[in-house]
Write a protein that holds these residues in place. Structure first.
Motif, PDB file in Angstrom:
ATOM      1  N   ALA A 156       0.761  -1.449   0.104  1.00  0.00           N
ATOM      2  CA  ALA A 156       0.112  -0.148  -0.025  1.00  0.00           C
ATOM      3  C   ALA A 156       0.892   1.445  -0.028  1.00  0.00           C
ATOM      4  CB  ALA A 156      -0.842  -0.091   1.274  1.00  0.00           C
ATOM      5  N   ASP A 157       2.045   1.117   0.707  1.00  0.00           N
ATOM      6  CA  ASP A 157       2.840   2.383   0.995  1.00  0.00           C
ATOM      7  C   ASP A 157       3.875   2.402  -0.154  1.00  0.00           C
ATOM      8  OD1 ASP A 157       2.355   4.586   2.607  1.00  0.00           O
ATOM      9  OD2 ASP A 157       3.100   3.407   4.341  1.00  0.00           O
ATOM     10  N   ALA A 158       4.067   1.151  -1.120  1.00  0.00           N
ATOM     11  CA  ALA A 158       5.115   1.256  -2.234  1.00  0.00           C
ATOM     12  C   ALA A 158       6.480   1.221  -1.329  1.00  0.00           C
ATOM     13  CB  ALA A 158       4.971   2.065  -3.177  1.00  0.00           C
ATOM     14  N   LEU A 159       6.881   0.549  -0.228  1.00  0.00           N
ATOM     15  CA  LEU A 159       8.000   0.397   0.570  1.00  0.00           C
ATOM     16  C   LEU A 159       8.396  -0.938   0.674  1.00  0.00           C
ATOM     17  CD1 LEU A 159       7.224   3.230   3.078  1.00  0.00           C
ATOM     18  CD2 LEU A 159       8.655   3.404   1.212  1.00  0.00           C
ATOM     19  N   ILE A 160       9.472  -1.079   1.435  1.00  0.00           N
ATOM     20  CA  ILE A 160      10.060  -2.277   1.373  1.00  0.00           C
ATOM     21  C   ILE A 160       9.715  -3.051   2.924  1.00  0.00           C
ATOM     22  CG2 ILE A 160      12.311  -3.815   1.353  1.00  0.00           C
ATOM     23  CD1 ILE A 160      13.410  -1.567  -0.554  1.00  0.00           C
ATOM     24  N   PRO A 161       9.154  -4.090   2.887  1.00  0.00           N
ATOM     25  CA  PRO A 161       8.941  -4.669   4.313  1.00  0.00           C
ATOM     26  C   PRO A 161      10.417  -5.011   5.260  1.00  0.00           C
ATOM     27  CG  PRO A 161       7.727  -5.991   2.721  1.00  0.00           C
ATOM     28  CD  PRO A 161       8.640  -5.026   1.924  1.00  0.00           C
ATOM     29  N   ALA A 162      10.264  -4.973   6.408  1.00  0.00           N
ATOM     30  CA  ALA A 162      11.585  -5.004   7.107  1.00  0.00           C
ATOM     31  C   ALA A 162      11.707  -6.357   7.677  1.00  0.00           C
ATOM     32  CB  ALA A 162      11.429  -3.921   8.605  1.00  0.00           C
ATOM     33  N   THR A 163      11.048  -7.421   7.148  1.00  0.00           N
ATOM     34  CA  THR A 163      11.352  -8.644   7.626  1.00  0.00           C
ATOM     35  C   THR A 163      11.514  -9.519   6.257  1.00  0.00           C
ATOM     36  OG1 THR A 163       8.995  -9.407   7.487  1.00  0.00           O
ATOM     37  CG2 THR A 163       9.898  -8.749   9.659  1.00  0.00           C
ATOM     38  N   THR A 164      12.170 -10.471   6.311  1.00  0.00           N
ATOM     39  CA  THR A 164      12.347 -11.255   4.955  1.00  0.00           C
ATOM     40  C   THR A 164      11.195 -12.094   4.771  1.00  0.00           C
ATOM     41  OG1 THR A 164      14.977 -11.698   5.844  1.00  0.00           O
ATOM     42  CG2 THR A 164      13.919 -13.223   4.274  1.00  0.00           C
ATOM     43  N   SER A 165      10.386 -12.454   5.526  1.00  0.00           N
ATOM     44  CA  SER A 165       9.110 -13.283   5.247  1.00  0.00           C
ATOM     45  C   SER A 165       8.214 -12.368   4.446  1.00  0.00           C
ATOM     46  CB  SER A 165       8.479 -13.891   6.423  1.00  0.00           C
ATOM     47  OG  SER A 165       8.193 -13.069   7.367  1.00  0.00           O
ATOM     48  N   ALA A 166       8.337 -11.148   4.872  1.00  0.00           N
ATOM     49  CA  ALA A 166       7.055 -10.175   4.236  1.00  0.00           C
ATOM     50  C   ALA A 166       7.653  -9.912   2.788  1.00  0.00           C
ATOM     51  CB  ALA A 166       6.887  -9.064   4.986  1.00  0.00           C
ATOM     52  N   GLN A 167       9.019  -9.716   2.682  1.00  0.00           N
ATOM     53  CA  GLN A 167       9.592  -9.310   1.437  1.00  0.00           C
ATOM     54  C   GLN A 167       9.243 -10.521   0.595  1.00  0.00           C
ATOM     55  OE1 GLN A 167      13.766  -8.429   2.248  1.00  0.00           O
ATOM     56  NE2 GLN A 167      13.300  -6.776   3.690  1.00  0.00           N
ATOM     57  N   GLU A 168       9.377 -11.789   0.895  1.00  0.00           N
ATOM     58  CA  GLU A 168       9.341 -12.678   0.110  1.00  0.00           C
ATOM     59  C   GLU A 168       7.663 -12.901  -0.461  1.00  0.00           C
ATOM     60  OE1 GLU A 168      10.954 -16.002   2.527  1.00  0.00           O
ATOM     61  OE2 GLU A 168      12.896 -15.631   1.743  1.00  0.00           O
ATOM     62  N   LEU A 169       6.952 -12.554   0.659  1.00  0.00           N
ATOM     63  CA  LEU A 169       5.394 -12.695   0.096  1.00  0.00           C
ATOM     64  C   LEU A 169       5.065 -11.484  -0.596  1.00  0.00           C
ATOM     65  CD1 LEU A 169       2.593 -14.095   0.552  1.00  0.00           C
ATOM     66  CD2 LEU A 169       2.315 -12.613   2.916  1.00  0.00           C
ATOM     67  N   MET A 170       5.726 -10.328  -0.382  1.00  0.00           N
ATOM     68  CA  MET A 170       5.359  -9.227  -1.251  1.00  0.00           C
ATOM     69  C   MET A 170       5.948  -9.672  -2.730  1.00  0.00           C
ATOM     70  SD  MET A 170       6.000  -5.130  -0.369  1.00  0.00           S
ATOM     71  CE  MET A 170       5.687  -3.788  -1.554  1.00  0.00           C
ATOM     72  N   ARG A 171       7.150 -10.220  -2.677  1.00  0.00           N
ATOM     73  CA  ARG A 171       7.800 -10.704  -4.038  1.00  0.00           C
ATOM     74  C   ARG A 171       6.830 -11.524  -4.769  1.00  0.00           C
ATOM     75  NH1 ARG A 171      12.058 -12.141  -2.249  1.00  0.00           N
ATOM     76  NH2 ARG A 171      13.186 -10.105  -2.704  1.00  0.00           N
ATOM     77  N   LYS A 172       6.212 -12.551  -3.911  1.00  0.00           N
ATOM     78  CA  LYS A 172       5.248 -13.393  -4.745  1.00  0.00           C
ATOM     79  C   LYS A 172       3.935 -12.849  -5.243  1.00  0.00           C
ATOM     80  CE  LYS A 172       2.678 -17.751  -3.362  1.00  0.00           C
ATOM     81  NZ  LYS A 172       2.293 -18.619  -2.322  1.00  0.00           N
TER      82      LYS A 172
END
Length: 419
Positions: free
Chosen positions: A336-352
């Motif tokens: 929603a904010d067009a930013l990068i999550p601070a956790t690896t799992s959230a980064q991977e989910l957002m990438r997916k």
């Protein structure tokens, strides 16, 4: 939520209920001061809070919308008046003084092992003050290079596709795409200090040793490398559109849309704006994260969630933040904010979820390379940044002073402030 986390939250809720909550007959109510000001981010935050409230009737979270403008002074007033909220949304660079003054709870024992392992080391370091975890990091931005594919192809440039891209590659591409009235790069550096400090780790630049009031400044080769590179590109190569050096990032992006620049350095969040605002026929790409001789890391300054140490419900507040920072929640908020999550799992989910859409695969890859920024833990940094560093960098970029004079002004200005 993991089984362990569920058990932790359940234990806390049982304890809070047995104590009667805010009163003998009602639930605990936690005030959550949120700075989210974009409609999509506000909606995502409300959804997360709503799901928590539905699942935990005995611990209810109430959002207090605040916004970023003037929040530092507001927090000073709130803390001094004993009126600070339970849960505080802010950023790492600004919470350190409040942590040092004893206003923020130590969350070390409340943070689950699962969450701790999920946060990249450099990001976790950015919210650790005197060995205490004073916040959970939530959202980050990195500086990325956005490129007009057609202009690169017209210049016979091979578009980089590796995990990282060197600064030498950027410089060569900028020179190759500078033709006629088109410049290779547009870089909004009207307020250059944050950019230079954030990207300095790639060159080994740290600026500060020590912390608090005892911090000392060093301005050497690593700290001067990026300003000198910008100067060389602007005045030797003549590959940076001159006017952009006096513009903000948002202002300089207009020349990218107009085809005046083949590339632009922007905060990663601009991917969403470029996708929305760029000409429909513009074929653009996000280039790999920049890597300096000391690596590809940029200094982390994440948005954060902290707990007021005087809250009557520190444990419940920490349990809510554990919930808030689950992968699904952080991925939704950062999208929603067009930013990068601070956790690896959230980064991977957002990438997916996003795939290669608008360069997000590349942007999210930069989220594993953040390093802790020494300036976060320096008491006089904000004053030095505004009164010394920014005007000195501006004079340097305008060629009013040379590199030696810049280094001297950065150092002597620090000494004057801290003497």
């Amino acid at each position: 939520m993991s089984i362990a986390a569920c058990l932790t939250v359940t234990t806390l809720l049982v304890a809070s209920c047995s104590g009667g909550g805010d009163g003998d007959d009602g639930p605990v109510t936690l005030e959550f001061q949120s700075l989210s000001d974009q409609p999509a981010a506000i909606e995502a935050t409300e959804k997360i809070v709503g799901e928590w409230n539905d699942a935990h009737p005995d611990v209810q979270v109430e959002i207090v919308p605040t916004g970023w403008d003037g929040v530092y002074d507001k927090l000073i007033t709130q803390f001094n008046g004993g009126a600070a909220p339970d849960i505080i949304h802010y950023e790492a660079a600004s919470i350190v003084p409040f942590a040092r003054d004893g206003y923020l709870a130590d969350l070390s024992e409340h943070m689950s092992d699962e969450r701790r392992a999920d946060i990249p080391e450099g990001v976790l370091d950015s919210v650790t003050v005197d060995d205490q975890v004073v916040a959970y990091p939530t959202e980050l931005q990195s500086y990325m290079v956005f490129a007009n594919k057609k202009l690169l192809q017209d210049a016979d440039v091979d578009i980089p596709t590796g995990e990282t891209m060197t600064w030498d590659e950027l410089r060569e591409i900028a020179k190759a795409t500078t033709k006629g009235e088109t410049y290779g790069l547009g870089w909004g550096l009207s307020s250059p200090t944050a950019t230079f400090m954030t990207m300095a780790p790639g060159f080994g630049g740290e600026f500060f040793t020590g912390s608090g009031a005892d911090a000392q400044i060093t301005v050497g080769e690593g700290e001067m490398a990026l300003p000198e590179l910008v100067d060389q590109m602007a005045y030797e190569d003549e590959s940076i559109l001159p006017v952009t050096l006096t513009q903000s990032g948002s202002e300089s992006i207009a020349s990218f849309y107009a085809g005046q620049t083949a590339m632009t350095v922007q905060g990663s969040y601009q991917a969403a704006n470029i996708a929305k605002d760029a000409p429909k026929d513009m074929d653009w790409v996000v280039l790999p994260p920049l890597e300096g001789p000391a690596g590809s890391g940029q200094a982390a300054n994440p948005q954060t969630l902290s707990v007021n140490i005087d809250s009557e419900h520190v444990e419940e507040s920490a349990a809510f933040i554990e919930f808030f920072t689950e992968a699904e929640n952080l991925a939704a908020l950062n999208e929603a904010d067009a930013l990068i999550p601070a956790t690896t799992s959230a980064q991977e989910l957002m990438r997916k979820n996003l795939g290669d859409e608008n360069g997000w695969d590349t942007i999210l890859a930069s989220g594993q390379h953040f390093s802790s920024a020494p300036y976060l833990f320096v008491d006089a940094y904000a004053q030095w940044k505004d009164t010394v560093a920014t005007p000195a960098y501006q004079r340097y970029l305008a060629q009013e002073i040379d590199a030696d004079e810049l280094a001297d002004q950065l150092t002597s200005g620090w000494d004057e402030i801290t003497s």
